[in-house]
Scaffold this active site. Structure first.
Site, mmCIF file in Angstrom:
data_model
loop_
_atom_site.group_PDB
_atom_site.id
_atom_site.type_symbol
_atom_site.label_atom_id
_atom_site.label_comp_id
_atom_site.label_asym_id
_atom_site.label_seq_id
_atom_site.Cartn_x
_atom_site.Cartn_y
_atom_site.Cartn_z
ATOM 1 C CG ASP A 7 -1.759 1.277 1.368
ATOM 2 O OD1 ASP A 7 -2.650 1.473 0.245
ATOM 3 O OD2 ASP A 7 -1.848 2.050 2.396
ATOM 4 C CD GLU B 193 -2.394 2.617 -3.398
ATOM 5 O OE1 GLU B 193 -3.483 3.263 -3.769
ATOM 6 O OE2 GLU B 193 -1.965 2.474 -2.401
#
Length: 632
Positions: free
Chosen positions: A309, A362
């Site tokens: 993330d 990401e």
């Protein structure tokens, strides 16, 4: 080191920043000492003058069971007899400089007390796995030239009980496995299941980097969920958050009375967007902690990949910071050199120890070579989310079709960079929250056009080069944006248009998986070629997908307006019969049924540089996929 579970090599690698199996040593582990059964406890607190363990087993007496320091390593260790699985505990630390006493949860605990409790729980990780067949073929399943279609799921809100109550790992397992397999997804991606006390963070405010969230069950219950998915032929990707951590005072923050895991300077140690803390990637022991956490979920829980993330927030020292709120690196730049070193080490470690898995970044900027090997100068990730494609495509499709011809470049621009990374085309949870509305609600027009637009969007996503990801609820056209406090609107799936959309997603997945032209060259420019990208006036696109062997070529034609194109000429690489293997306007999907009656005949009439051509029907707001079985 008499009586220690640590070897000199373990302590050396830990302090060097390259130990990736600390979960076998740190934390709480069952064992024996001097003929007594109990648990070994170990932790890291280099700035503590004393450390002890207090818990259910000693009446929470902070003096009863002191640990001993393992020299200059900063690690502490000790055995406590009589501790049983299920006993709660905390570490009690005294800071060397100030004498401050801190009660801290175990950073390496395998289980945590359910909120609002904050204690760690002594636990074991024995589980009898039944996924040997899956694990044996996992390296083949996760290859870049294999189909990867990911169903992104938040466990707390996927499917709730009849009274709206959350259901656990074990209860959800058979339903989620059957649903993902039925709809043709190759993988399920779970929003973070690592322990997080604030449910509203969706797991992205982590406190337990080795603990499965207790709100859904035990670690073994999560293992059962992953095992069940594997036995159904579905891989599992776990969201993992090394970019920041929760600021709860009983967890990692100021762990031994100093800024141990986070940077002391708030310009580097505090994240302004999320009110969280940023790891000090330059500290060797913190790198070992994070490397071990990553390997823990891949090794012990059999995860097939990690989606990392907020990588962009790690790479830039000035991320979400104004001038004066950040400090340049030693070369005067904005790049976080420690974070870059850590990310490269992370990927080298993961692929070195678990070569059958993938890491997904990401990363929302134009940072180069995110998904290129470290020996080439890249960050070493296996794949990267294509945030640019997501933004441009949704921006385009939210426009009224009458205006789309003025924004045709939003569709064609991706071809300029589409193979610079190993991309995943992701329509994730972030696109259907915070007032953005669901995918269906974003679409313009009346209800029929909304569904047609969404079917067109999904066909476009599934036929472009790149792996696929879709967030739960969008596969059947949920009207409302995602609400983590409630289950999905499953009753909608009973209505024909919603059922038709779900049927299309299943057929797209089956076509994507069964047709090598649509997946073998997802990351290879030789597998994509424009047939017609210049028809802005009619808002159509035509492109070709080739497999590596050149056979069974696919041609995709899309009409982004509600005006049917009943005799639309397209160029083709060869004459003969081209089968229509998918038409999003099919009645079985809720469309009008306009199409090509199963096939089109191409003749030897050249068209715009192509040796053959055919006249095809492009349905309103529709996509058709044509294939030719032969060299082409």
């Amino acid at each position: 080191m008499s009586g220690s579970r640590f070897g000199e090599q373990d302590l050396y690698l830990f302090n060097e920043g390259s130990h990736a199996r600390l979960y076998r040593l740190m934390g709480a582990h069952p064992g024996t000492a001097e003929g007594q059964e109990g648990f070994w406890f170990a932790m890291w607190a280099p700035n503590a003058s004393a450390v002890s363990v207090a818990g259910d087993f000693n009446g929470w007496d902070p003096e009863a069971h002191p640990l001993r320091c393992l020299g200059s390593s900063g690690a502490w260790e000790g055995f406590v007899p009589g501790v049983k699985p299920g006993d709660r505990y905390k570490f009690v630390l005294r800071n060397r400089e100030t004498g401050e006493v801190l009660w801290k949860a175990d950073p390496y605990a395998f289980r945590s007390e359910a909120a609002p409790g904050t204690a760690s729980v002594a636990w074991t990780l024995e589980y009898r796995w039944g996924d040997a067949e899956w694990m044996a073929r996992r390296p083949e399943v996760n290859r870049h030239d294999r189909p990867i279609a990911i169903y992104e799921v938040h466990l707390g809100s996927w499917r709730r009980g009849p009274g709206g109550e959350m259901r656990g790992y074990r209860e959800l397992a058979p339903e989620l496995a059957a649903y993902a397999a039925e709809h043709g997804f190759t993988h399920v991606e779970l929003l973070p299941v690592m322990e997080h006390p604030f449910y509203g963070s969706w797991g992205y405010q982590t406190t337990g980097y080795f603990a499965a969230s207790s709100r859904w069950g035990t670690p073994q219950d999560l293992m059962f969920l992953i095992d069940t998915l594997h036995q159904a032929g579905v891989g599992v990707i776990l969201d993992w958050v090394p970019s920041h951590f929760a600021s709860d005072e009983w967890a990692l923050w100021r762990f031994d009375g100093t800024h141990l895991y986070e940077h002391a300077d708030p310009r580097r140690g505090y994240h302004p967007d999320w009110g969280s803390l940023v790891f000090n990637y330059g500290r060797h022991e913190v790198r070992s902690f994070l490397l071990s956490s990553a390997m823990f979920w891949l090794d012990v829980f059999h995860a097939d990949g990690l989606r990392v993330d907020a990588v962009a927030s790690m790479l830039y020292l000035d991320y979400s910071r104004k001038p004066g709120e950040w400090e340049p690196n030693v070369f005067g730049g904005r790049e976080d050199l420690d974070a870059i070193t850590f990310l490269r080490r992370l990927n080298e470690t993961v692929y070195g120890l678990e070569p059958g898995v993938q890491t997904y970044a990401e990363e929302s900027t134009a940072w180069p070579m995110v998904s290129r090997p470290t020996w080439m100068g890249g960050l070493g990730f296996g794949m990267k989310w294509d945030m640019g494609w997501m933004h441009d495509t949704l921006l385009y499709l939210q426009k009224d079709p009458v205006h789309r011809k003025y924004h045709h470049n939003l569709l064609t621009f991706r071809a300029l960079y589409g193979f610079t990374e190993n991309f995943v085309l992701a329509l994730s949870h972030d696109e259907v929250v915070h007032g953005k509305g669901s995918l269906l609600a974003k679409m313009p027009g009346d209800d029929w056009q909304k569904f047609a637009n969404l079917r067109l969007l999904l066909a476009y996503q599934w036929t472009l080069p790149g792996k696929k990801l879709l967030f739960m609820g969008q596969e059947f056209g949920q009207w409302s944006e995602w609400n983590h406090e409630a289950g999905l609107e499953w009753h909608l799936a009973e209505f024909e248009r919603h059922a038709g959309l779900a049927r299309l997603v299943g057929d797209l997945n089956r076509l994507y998986r069964g047709l090598p032209a649509l997946h073998e060259t997802d990351h290879d420019p030789a597998g994509f070629e424009w047939v017609d990208c210049d028809d802005a006036e009619q808002s159509t696109l035509v492109y070709l997908r080739r497999p590596r062997d050149g056979r069974t070529t696919a041609v995709v034609a899309l009409n982004f307006t509600p005006v049917p194109r009943v005799s639309h000429t397209i160029g083709l690489p060869r004459a003969g019969t081209w089968r229509e293997v998918l038409n999003t306007d099919g009645r079985e999907y809720g469309g009008s049924g306009m199409g090509n009656l199963g096939a089109v005949e191409a003749d030897q009439q050249p068209w715009r540089g192509w040796p053959a051509s055919a006249r095809v029907v492009l349905p309103p707001l529709g996509a058709v996929v044509l294939v030719h079985d032969g060299e082409g």
